[in-house]
Design a protein around this motif. Structure first.
Motif, PDB file in Angstrom:
ATOM      1  N   UNK A 127       2.260   7.309  -4.085  1.00 24.81           N
ATOM      2  CA  UNK A 127       3.218   6.291  -4.520  1.00 24.81           C
ATOM      3  C   UNK A 127       4.163   5.941  -3.377  1.00 24.81           C
ATOM      4  N   UNK A 128       4.705   6.977  -2.742  1.00 25.17           N
ATOM      5  CA  UNK A 128       5.635   6.764  -1.628  1.00 25.17           C
ATOM      6  C   UNK A 128       4.945   6.045  -0.474  1.00 25.17           C
ATOM      7  N   UNK A 129       3.681   6.401  -0.228  1.00 25.76           N
ATOM      8  CA  UNK A 129       2.921   5.755   0.848  1.00 25.76           C
ATOM      9  C   UNK A 129       2.733   4.268   0.560  1.00 25.76           C
ATOM     10  N   UNK A 130       2.259   3.944  -0.652  1.00 24.77           N
ATOM     11  CA  UNK A 130       2.009   2.550  -1.004  1.00 24.77           C
ATOM     12  C   UNK A 130       3.298   1.731  -0.949  1.00 24.77           C
ATOM     13  N   UNK A 158       4.564   1.276   2.763  1.00 23.26           N
ATOM     14  CA  UNK A 158       3.702   0.380   3.533  1.00 23.26           C
ATOM     15  C   UNK A 158       3.806  -1.070   3.070  1.00 23.26           C
ATOM     16  N   UNK A 159       3.931  -1.282   1.758  1.00 21.97           N
ATOM     17  CA  UNK A 159       4.106  -2.650   1.269  1.00 21.97           C
ATOM     18  C   UNK A 159       5.412  -3.251   1.780  1.00 21.97           C
ATOM     19  N   UNK A 160       6.474  -2.457   1.783  1.00 26.29           N
ATOM     20  CA  UNK A 160       7.746  -2.936   2.317  1.00 26.29           C
ATOM     21  C   UNK A 160       7.628  -3.229   3.817  1.00 26.29           C
ATOM     22  N   UNK A 161       6.901  -2.392   4.517  1.00 24.83           N
ATOM     23  CA  UNK A 161       6.698  -2.580   5.953  1.00 24.83           C
ATOM     24  C   UNK A 161       5.923  -3.866   6.225  1.00 24.83           C
ATOM     25  N   UNK A 162       4.894  -4.111   5.427  1.00 26.79           N
ATOM     26  CA  UNK A 162       4.088  -5.318   5.602  1.00 26.79           C
ATOM     27  C   UNK A 162       4.929  -6.566   5.372  1.00 26.79           C
ATOM     28  N   UNK A 163       5.730  -6.572   4.309  1.00 22.01           N
ATOM     29  CA  UNK A 163       6.541  -7.749   4.010  1.00 22.01           C
ATOM     30  C   UNK A 163       7.573  -8.007   5.102  1.00 22.01           C
ATOM     31  N   UNK A 196      -8.322   7.911  -0.725  1.00 17.65           N
ATOM     32  CA  UNK A 196      -8.065   8.716   0.481  1.00 17.65           C
ATOM     33  C   UNK A 196      -8.640   8.038   1.716  1.00 17.65           C
ATOM     34  N   UNK A 197      -9.804   7.389   1.544  1.00 18.08           N
ATOM     35  CA  UNK A 197     -10.401   6.669   2.658  1.00 18.08           C
ATOM     36  C   UNK A 197      -9.536   5.514   3.123  1.00 18.08           C
ATOM     37  N   UNK A 198      -8.944   4.783   2.184  1.00 15.93           N
ATOM     38  CA  UNK A 198      -8.051   3.671   2.540  1.00 15.93           C
ATOM     39  C   UNK A 198      -6.853   4.194   3.328  1.00 15.93           C
ATOM     40  N   UNK A 199      -6.238   5.246   2.817  1.00 17.22           N
ATOM     41  CA  UNK A 199      -5.042   5.799   3.462  1.00 17.22           C
ATOM     42  C   UNK A 199      -5.359   6.292   4.870  1.00 17.22           C
ATOM     43  N   UNK A 200      -6.461   6.987   5.007  1.00 13.86           N
ATOM     44  CA  UNK A 200      -6.847   7.523   6.318  1.00 13.86           C
ATOM     45  C   UNK A 200      -7.128   6.409   7.309  1.00 13.86           C
ATOM     46  N   UNK A 201      -7.854   5.396   6.864  1.00 15.04           N
ATOM     47  CA  UNK A 201      -8.217   4.305   7.759  1.00 15.04           C
ATOM     48  C   UNK A 201      -6.998   3.472   8.184  1.00 15.04           C
ATOM     49  N   UNK A 202      -6.062   3.270   7.277  1.00 19.06           N
ATOM     50  CA  UNK A 202      -4.853   2.526   7.637  1.00 19.06           C
ATOM     51  C   UNK A 202      -4.121   3.240   8.772  1.00 19.06           C
TER      52      UNK A 202
END
Length: 557
Positions: A500-503, A506-511, A463-469
C-alpha cells in the motif's frame, strides 16, 4: 498605463478589482471558498494564495478556489437527431462566446447513456447545472506574455516549428502562442507516447495538424498553459486576466461547429481528413482534463472520442483508407479507451480491438487488445451473472499466460525498430514491457479467474511489477507509463501495508513528475478500498461497482 493601473494588472490574487492594491493588501484568507482537496480531507483550508499551504505541506496539488467547469448531458428534442445524445459542448453565439462554469462535484455529473455503435449522428450537449456565466471575449489576441527563457528548452527531438509560416488567424500569431507551442513541443509532448523520440507522433503529426485546425491548436495551447501551471505551481505569466481556460473554451466553441459540419457530410476521404482535427482536439482535451484531479469532464470527451472512432471504423466504411494521421488518432483513442474501460463500470460501449488492423500493430498493441478483451469478458460475465459466460480461451490461467507471453514478445520485437537515443533508454523499455506483462496478468487473473484459488499467482505478478519498477534507471523518461501498473499493485494490496505504501508513494511521485494529477481520485479510491470491509466487497472490482453506482468515477491512464 498609469502606475495605479500597472499595480492592478500585476496582482496575482483573484480580486482583479479596480481598487486592488496588489498582493500585499490581501490576507492569507482572501480565497472565497475552501479548496476541494481540503474539503475532501475534512480539514480547515487556510486559503492562502495562489494555493493553500496545507496542500503544499502534504505535497498535494491544490486546485485553488475558483469555479469549476462542468458539462451535462444533452438530448436533442427535435429534428433527425431526436432522442440522441453526444457529450459535446454546444457553444453560445460567437458574438458573446459565453462559457459557463460551475463548482465541480463528483456526484453532480451523471454520465449519459452510451451512444449506440450504429448511431450515425453526433449531437451537441448543453452545459448544465446552476451556474454564473462568465463572458469569454471572442478574440484571444495577446492572451499570454510568458516570461520563461525559451533557450532553456533543450529537447533534441523538438520540431521547433515556426507558426508564422502558416496562415493562422491574427489572434494566433502572437509571441505568447509561439511560446506555448514551443513548450508543448519540448515538454508536454514528451509524456504523451510510451517513450519520447524523433518519431513521436504527438509532436510530428499533431503539431502540423494543429496549424490547419484552429480548435486543435487552441486545445494544445490550453494543455500547455495548464501543464506549465501544474508543474511549476504558478500560473502561466499572463496579461488582462486570461488563463488557459480561455483557450479551452474557444477550442470547444470551434469543436462544436466542426462537429455540426461533420455530421452533415457523407462518408468520404475528404470528410475523414477534416475529421482528423476533430478527434485530435477531443484527445487533447481529454488529456487537458486529466491534469486536474477534480475534473469530471474527461468522461464527456472520452465518450465523444469513442463515437468518432466507431464512425471512422464502421464496417460500411471499410473501403475508405485512413491516412497516417487518422490511423494514429484511432490507435490513441483505443489506448485511452482500454485504460479508461478497465477502471470504469456500468458502461459496455468499449472500442473493440478489431479497429486496429495488422498494419497498425506496434509496441503494446497486442497487449492492449488482450486487456480490452479481458475487460469486455469480465463485464459480460457480471452482466449475465454466470462465470461460465467467459470463453474457455480466456478463463484459463495457462491460456492467459501464453497470450500475454505472445504480446510481450511482439512488443519487444517492435521495440527494435524504435530510436531511443541511448542504450539505457532501450534497456529500460524492455523492463517496462515486463512491468505491463505482470500487471496485465494480475488484472486478468483477478477479472476472469477465482481470486481465492489464484491468489498466489496474483501475488507473484504484483511482486514482479514492484521488482521491475525498481530496475528502471531512467525514471523521468518512463514515469508517465507507470500509473496503470501501480494502480494494479494497489488493488492487490488490501491486506499488505507495505505494498500500500509503495503504491501510494509511487503514484504521488509520478503525478509530481509528470504534472498530470488525474490519479488522485484513483488513489483516494484505493485508500477507501483498503479501509473497506471484505465482507461487503470481496475485491476491488466489486467495490468499484458499488461506488460507480453512487456516481464516484475515476480514470487511470
Amino acid at each position: 498605463m498609469s502606475p495605479e493601473q500597472a499595480k492592478v494588472s500585476t496582482c496575482t490574487t483573484r480580486c482583479r478589482g479596480p481598487l486592488c492594491g496588489g498582493e500585499k493588501t490581501h490576507g492569507l484568507r482572501s480565497g472565497s471558498t475552501d479548496c476541494r482537496t481540503c474539503n475532501r480531507r475534512r480539514i480547515r483550508c487556510d486559503r492562502s494564495l495562489p494555493t493553500c499551504k496545507k496542500c503544499a505541506l502534504k505535497e498535494l496539488t491544490c486546485p485553488g478556489y475558483g469555479l469549476r467547469i462542468q458539462f451535462g448531458q444533452g438530448v436533442a428534442s427535435r429534428g433527425k437527431l431526436t432522442g440522441k445524445t453526444l457529450p459535446v459542448l454546444e457553444p453560445a453565439p460567437l458574438a458573446a462566446a459565453a462559457a459557463v462554469h460551475t463548482r465541480d462535484s463528483p456526484k453532480s455529473v451523471t454520465p449519459g447513456e452510451s451512444s449506440d455503435s450504429r448511431d450515425d449522428g453526433l449531437d451537441a450537449s448543453m452545459l448544465a447545472g446552476k451556474s454564473e456565466p462568465i463572458t469569454v471575449p471572442y478574440t484571444l489576441r495577446n492572451a499570454f506574455q510568458p516570461s520563461f527563457d525559451e533557450s532553456a528548452l533543450h529537447n533534441p527531438f523538438a520540431l521547433n516549428l515556426d507558426p508564422s509560416s502558416y496562415a493562422l488567424s491574427q489572434y494566433l500569431q502572437g509571441r505568447p502562442v509561439r511560446q506555448l507551442i514551443s513548450y508543448y513541443d519540448h515538454v508536454v509532448a514528451t509524456v504523451m507516447p510510451w517513450v519520447d523520440g524523433p518519431e513521436n507522433p504527438w509532436r510530428t503529426l499533431m503539431l502540423p495538424l494543429a496549424m490547419h485546425s484552429p480548435s486543435l491548436l487552441l486545445a494544445i495551447l490550453a494543455l500547455s498553459a495548464e501543464h506549465y501551471s501544474s508543474r511549476s505551481g504558478l500560473p502561466w505569466p499572463m496579461n488582462d486576466g486570461f488563463v488557459s481556460s480561455n483557450y479551452r473554451d474557444k477550442s470547444l466553441l470551434l469543436l462544436a461547429e466542426d462537429l455540426r459540419t461533420e455530421v452533415s457530410e457523407h462518408a468520404s476521404v475528404a470528410r475523414h481528413a477534416r475529421a482528423s482535427g476533430i478527434l485530435a482536439t477531443i484527445l487533447v482535451l481529454c488529456n487537458l482534463e486529466m491534469i486536474r484531479s477534480d475534473s469530471a469532464t474527461w468522461r464527456v470527451h472520452w465518450k465523444a472520442a469513442r463515437t468518432i472512432t466507431r464512425r471512422w471504423t464502421a464496417p460500411h466504411l471499410a473501403s475508405i483508407v485512413l491516412d497516417d494521421t487518422c490511423r494514429f488518432l484511432v490507435k490513441e483513442a483505443f489506448v485511452y479507451d482500454v485504460f479508461g474501460s478497465s477502471t470504469t463500470f456500468g458502461d459496455d460501449d468499449q472500442i473493440p480491438g478489431s479497429v486496429l488492423a495488422e498494419e497498425d500493430a506496434q509496441v503494446f498493441t497486442d497487449w492492449l487488445q488482450l486487456i480490452q478483451e479481458v475487460t469486455c469478458a469480465e463485464r459480460w460475465r457480471h452482466r449475465v451473472a454466470s462465470p461460465s459466460a467467459v470463453s474457455p480461451g480466456l478463463a484459463n490461467m495457462r491460456v492467459l499466460q501464453e497470450r500475454f507471453d505472445y504480446a510481450r514478445n511482439r512488443s519487444l520485437e517492435f521495440s527494435k525498430t524504435l530510436d531511443f537515443g541511448t542504450a539505457g533508454l532501450r534497456s529500460d523499455f524492455a523492463v517496462l514491457v515486463d512491468i505491463f506483462h505482470y500487471a496485465g496478468l494480475a488484472y486478468s487473473f483477478q477479472a476472469l479467474l477465482d481470486p481465492q484459488d489464484f491468489a498466489p499467482a496474483i501475488e507473484t505478478c504484483v511482486s514482479g511489477v514492484i521488482t521491475k519498477i525498481a530496475n528502471i534507471q531512467n525514471k523521468e523518461a518512463y514515469q508517465h507509463d507507470l500509473v496503470w501498473p501501480l494502480f494494479v499493485v494497489g488493488t492487490q494490496s488490501r491486506f499488505n501495508k507495505n505494498t500500500q505504501a509503495f503504491a501510494e508513494a509511487k503514484l504521488l511521485e509520478v503525478m509530481k513528475s509528470t504534472g498530470f494529477s488525474n490519479c488522485y481520485p484513483a488513489l483516494e479510491f484505493l485508500r477507501r478500498f483498503w479501509d473497506s470491509d471484505p465482507g461487503v466487497a470481496v475485491d476491488w472490482m466489486q467495490f468499484a461497482r458499488q461506488e460507480s453506482s453512487q456516481g464516484l468515477h475515476f480514470l487511470v491512464i
